[in-house]
Motif scaffolding. Sequence first.
Motif, PDB file in Angstrom:
ATOM      1  N   SER A 138       0.054  -1.725   0.371  1.00  0.00           N
ATOM      2  CA  SER A 138      -0.215  -0.093   0.137  1.00  0.00           C
ATOM      3  C   SER A 138       0.617   1.860   0.140  1.00  0.00           C
ATOM      4  O   SER A 138       0.771   2.839   0.080  1.00  0.00           O
ATOM      5  N   ARG A 139       1.938   1.321   0.477  1.00  0.00           N
ATOM      6  CA  ARG A 139       3.776   2.272   0.280  1.00  0.00           C
ATOM      7  C   ARG A 139       3.846   2.496  -1.143  1.00  0.00           C
ATOM      8  O   ARG A 139       5.415   1.766  -0.428  1.00  0.00           O
ATOM      9  N   ASP A 146       6.721   4.478  -1.883  1.00  0.00           N
ATOM     10  CA  ASP A 146       6.738   4.780  -1.261  1.00  0.00           C
ATOM     11  C   ASP A 146       8.096   4.559  -0.855  1.00  0.00           C
ATOM     12  O   ASP A 146       9.427   5.120  -0.731  1.00  0.00           O
ATOM     13  N   LEU A 147       8.000   3.090  -0.242  1.00  0.00           N
ATOM     14  CA  LEU A 147       8.659   2.676   0.666  1.00  0.00           C
ATOM     15  C   LEU A 147       9.341   1.758   0.323  1.00  0.00           C
ATOM     16  O   LEU A 147      10.334   1.387   0.792  1.00  0.00           O
TER      17      LEU A 147
END
Length: 45
Positions: free
Chosen positions: A39-40, A42-43
């Motif tokens: 869900s992230r 960017d990580l």
Amino acid sequence: MKPPAKGQPRIYAPPTPKVARLKPGKVLTAAEKAAFLASRPDLKT
């Protein structure tokens, strides 16, 4: 606070009430970690 007993010197002080109240961090399972990272975007490493 009471002074330490004469026969046994204390090395560490007892925990203060605030330290005793702290909750341990939540450890994610492998499935939870995978879902979180999905869900992230960017990580991503």
